[in-house]
Write a protein that holds these residues in place. Structure first.
Motif, PDB file in Angstrom:
ATOM      1  N   SER A  79       0.835  -1.214   0.000  1.00  0.00           N
ATOM      2  CA  SER A  79       0.000   0.000   0.000  1.00  0.00           C
ATOM      3  C   SER A  79       0.865   1.259   0.000  1.00  0.00           C
ATOM      4  N   LEU A 107       3.445   1.690  -2.038  1.00  0.00           N
ATOM      5  CA  LEU A 107       4.104   1.877  -3.343  1.00  0.00           C
ATOM      6  C   LEU A 107       3.712   3.199  -3.997  1.00  0.00           C
ATOM      7  N   ALA A 108       2.461   3.613  -3.820  1.00  0.00           N
ATOM      8  CA  ALA A 108       2.027   4.883  -4.419  1.00  0.00           C
ATOM      9  C   ALA A 108       2.822   6.039  -3.817  1.00  0.00           C
ATOM     10  N   ARG A 161       6.269   6.073  -5.256  1.00  0.00           N
ATOM     11  CA  ARG A 161       6.265   6.656  -6.614  1.00  0.00           C
ATOM     12  C   ARG A 161       6.178   8.180  -6.566  1.00  0.00           C
ATOM     13  N   ARG A 162       5.461   8.709  -5.572  1.00  0.00           N
ATOM     14  CA  ARG A 162       5.402  10.177  -5.432  1.00  0.00           C
ATOM     15  C   ARG A 162       6.782  10.726  -5.050  1.00  0.00           C
ATOM     16  N   PHE A 165       8.047   8.917 -15.701  1.00  0.00           N
ATOM     17  CA  PHE A 165       7.201   7.723 -15.760  1.00  0.00           C
ATOM     18  C   PHE A 165       8.074   6.454 -15.732  1.00  0.00           C
ATOM     19  N   ASP A 166       9.148   6.444 -16.541  1.00  0.00           N
ATOM     20  CA  ASP A 166      10.044   5.282 -16.604  1.00  0.00           C
ATOM     21  C   ASP A 166      10.595   4.956 -15.208  1.00  0.00           C
ATOM     22  N   LYS A 188       9.346   5.811 -12.282  1.00  0.00           N
ATOM     23  CA  LYS A 188       8.290   5.356 -11.367  1.00  0.00           C
ATOM     24  C   LYS A 188       7.991   3.866 -11.580  1.00  0.00           C
ATOM     25  N   VAL A 189       7.966   3.461 -12.850  1.00  0.00           N
ATOM     26  CA  VAL A 189       7.695   2.040 -13.133  1.00  0.00           C
ATOM     27  C   VAL A 189       8.837   1.177 -12.603  1.00  0.00           C
ATOM     28  N   SER A 228       9.104   1.194  -8.737  1.00  0.00           N
ATOM     29  CA  SER A 228       7.946   0.489  -8.179  1.00  0.00           C
ATOM     30  C   SER A 228       8.102  -1.028  -8.333  1.00  0.00           C
ATOM     31  N   GLU A 229       8.615  -1.444  -9.505  1.00  0.00           N
ATOM     32  CA  GLU A 229       8.836  -2.880  -9.733  1.00  0.00           C
ATOM     33  C   GLU A 229       9.888  -3.431  -8.758  1.00  0.00           C
TER      34      GLU A 229
END
Lengths: 143, 111
Positions: free
Chosen positions: A21, A23-24, A27-28, A45-46, A48-49, A52-53
């Motif tokens: 929960s 992870l968001a 990413r911020r 974006f790259d 963040k992906v 996150s992974e």
């Protein structure tokens, strides 16, 4: 005056509860750091992906026995690196993962989206993933 | 962050609209929504225009849903217009697994 944002050097650490929960929020944090070095929307974006992974992997496979997950952002020279370190022991794939045979795309995504990806074992037996983008291409900031 | 899910049926096509980030945390909610909407097989359209982040777990949920629907002669189509999201589908090769449309009407008509 034109100054290269990439010349700034800093290190910032984001500490989150070891829970998906969070992870968001991670990413911020990534977005905030990437904006500081003036990366463009696609590179943000790259990152963040990829981050996150890497964090999802750390949470899912290695466990975070301390109850915390740390993401370190390091900007040095023309490179921005996010370092994700876990200290837990490797855990076999969960039942939930076996229900999703199409997982396993996390690593290919990291490699495809980042300029450099590296993995290292930490002295404590954990895993450290470093995800870097080079700032030369697009980090020139007009002041 | 929560995932907002809205479901409806239009012209015999089940439509699921989701808003929020699709990641390992929200993936169970996505799976549940797709299972409910596609329970009777058939044609399913997933509207991702309000989604601007997707990870590999959520991609896995979509691919599993497609495999399940196809065994019942159904199909999952996607609506998305975010170029970065599209890039993720291209990198993983999953753009070949789903018919992808930029407009909802187009996806419903073609389904």
């Amino acid at each position: 005056m034109i100054a290269s944002a990439a010349h700034r050097e800093f290190e910032k650490v984001f500490r989150a509860r070891a829970d998906t929960s969070e992870l968001a929020a991670i990413r911020r944090f990534v977005e905030q750091i990437a904006l500081e070095v003036a990366l463009d929307v696609e590179r943000i974006f790259d990152l963040k992906v990829a981050v996150s992974e890497a964090c999802a992997n750390a949470l899912e496979h290695a466990g975070c026995e301390s109850g915390w997950l740390e993401v370190c952002a390091r900007c040095e020279g023309h490179r921005l690196t996010f370092i994700i370190t876990d200290r837990g022991l490797f855990k076999p794939p969960s039942a939930e993962r076996r229900e999703c045979p199409n997982r396993g795309m996390g690593l290919p995504l990291m490699v495809a989206l980042m300029d450099e990806v590296s993995f290292a074992r930490t002295p404590g037996g954990g895993t450290q993933v470093s995800l870097s983008v080079f700032l030369d291409k697009d980090a020139t900031l007009s002041l | 962050m929560n995932l907002l899910v809205k479901s409806e049926t239009r012209e015999g096509v089940a439509i699921v609209q989701v808003e929020g980030d699709l990641d390992v945390y929200t993936a169970p909610r996505l799976r549940e929504a797709l299972e409910e909407a596609g329970a009777s097989g058939g044609r399913l359209v997933l509207d991702l225009r309000a989604v601007h982040f997707i990870d590999s777990t959520a991609l896995g949920v979509l691919v599993s849903a497609q495999q399940r629907l196809r065994t019942e002669d159904g199909q999952l189509s996607l609506v998305l217009d975010d170029p970065y999201l599209l890039k993720i589908f291209r990198i993983t090769g999953f753009d070949g697994v789903f018919p992808i449309y930029s407009q909802l009407e187009e996806a419903v008509t073609a389904s």
